[in-house]
Write an enzyme that holds these catalytic residues in place. Structure first.
Site, PDB file in Angstrom:
ATOM      1  N   ALA A 194       0.821  -1.220   0.000  1.00  0.00           N
ATOM      2  CA  ALA A 194       0.000   0.000   0.000  1.00  0.00           C
ATOM      3  C   ALA A 194       0.851   1.265   0.000  1.00  0.00           C
ATOM      4  CB  ALA A 194      -0.934   0.000   1.204  1.00  0.00           C
ATOM      5  N   ASP A 195       2.159   1.115   0.148  1.00  0.00           N
ATOM      6  CA  ASP A 195       3.036   2.282   0.209  1.00  0.00           C
ATOM      7  C   ASP A 195       3.173   2.936  -1.165  1.00  0.00           C
ATOM      8  OD1 ASP A 195       5.313   3.625   2.023  1.00  0.00           O
ATOM      9  OD2 ASP A 195       6.085   3.389  -0.015  1.00  0.00           O
ATOM     10  N   ILE A 196       2.876   4.230  -1.241  1.00  0.00           N
ATOM     11  CA  ILE A 196       2.892   4.936  -2.526  1.00  0.00           C
ATOM     12  C   ILE A 196       4.301   4.998  -3.104  1.00  0.00           C
ATOM     13  CG2 ILE A 196       2.493   7.173  -3.633  1.00  0.00           C
ATOM     14  CD1 ILE A 196       0.179   7.591  -1.665  1.00  0.00           C
TER      15      ILE A 196
END
Length: 287
Positions: free
Chosen positions: A241-243
């Protein structure tokens, strides 16, 4: 004052590690002298100085502290935070056979440096939630310098006891959102009351740690995984989920859109069992 030498197995590129650490104003780094002054969190906090005197291939360090009676404790904390017992040569050999080989060549020997205490390792990612990196760093700096303390010019995070006594309005004045202020204060109260024991949680498996932490208001999977990676030093984490991680993979595979979770899962199969280092070096590739 005491001084001790430490020799570890290479590769270990302390200068590249310092370059990254220096981007955070809470880290007191002197890249010219190849040293960092680090906060040692214990009953009586103190400062340790870690200075590199070796090379990437043959790394060695001088560690200095102020209290002889705590030398062994300080050395244990420093060795853990700087991951001196992790053989990076094995990790680099693994990735030399993967799609990340060029990134690992560029950042050869760069270690993951852990947070210097478990409480900051959980508070920091909560502060960083849903804001850009520059604002997150600024917000964390203001939080620490307003409610924490300094020893020999080195900033220390405030204790859970200090934060538990705050009101959300105290953090709102620093530009915290209402919810984020509540999250951090509530977390601190749980630690002070004994409802949450980070040292005990740290003995559990990755899955158990995430399961426990996401029960806490304001802690989601991304925050829990960040704690596992930079608080506990777990080796096989891939926070999809880390951009930043998504952007790095998008660049690596020359995609015209951000990757799907299914694509990220497929790409990462060859990176096990060192997904944490894959994540870290992918972040490095776009910094």
């Amino acid at each position: 004052m005491w001084e001790k030498n430490a020799v570890i197995d290479g590769p270990y590129h302390f200068d590249l590690a310092l370059d990254r650490l220096a981007r955070d104003p809470l880290n007191i780094v002197d890249k010219g002298k190849r040293l960092i002054r680090v906060p040692i969190y214990k009953k009586e906090p103190e400062v340790a100085v870690i200075q590199a005197v070796g090379t990437t291939e043959m790394p060695s360090f001088i560690i200095r502290g102020s209290r002889h009676q705590t030398k062994d404790q300080v050395m244990e904390k420093v060795s853990s935070a700087f991951q001196w017992n992790l053989p990076l040569v094995d990790i680099h050999q693994h990735f030399s056979k993967t799609t990340l080989y060029e990134i690992f060549e560029t950042h050869f020997g760069t270690p993951i440096i852990l947070d210097f205490s478990l409480y900051p390792a959980l508070v920091r990612p909560i502060i960083h939630q849903q804001v850009n990196m520059s604002f997150a760093i600024s917000l964390t700096e203001q939080f620490v310098k307003t409610f924490g303390f300094e020893i020999e010019g080195v900033p220390f995070f405030p204790s859970p006891e200090t934060v538990a006594q705050l009101n959300p309005e105290d953090l709102r004045s620093l530009r915290f959102s209402q919810r984020k202020a509540e999250y951090i204060i509530d977390l601190s109260k749980k630690i002070v009351s004994g409802e949450l024991n980070l040292e005990e949680i740290g003995q559990k498996s990755d899955e158990e740690v995430v399961k426990e932490l996401v029960k806490i208001r304001g802690v989601g999977p991304w925050t829990a995984q960040s704690f596992l990676l930079f608080g506990l030093g777990r080796k096989n984490l891939f926070p999809m989920a880390d951009i930043g991680l998504q952007n790095a993979i998008r660049r690596l595979y020359k995609l015209d859109r951000k990757p799907t979770y299914e694509e990220m899962e497929n790409y990462s199969k060859e990176w096990h069992p060192y997904l944490s280092y894959a994540s870290f070096y992918l972040w490095r590739s776009i910094e």
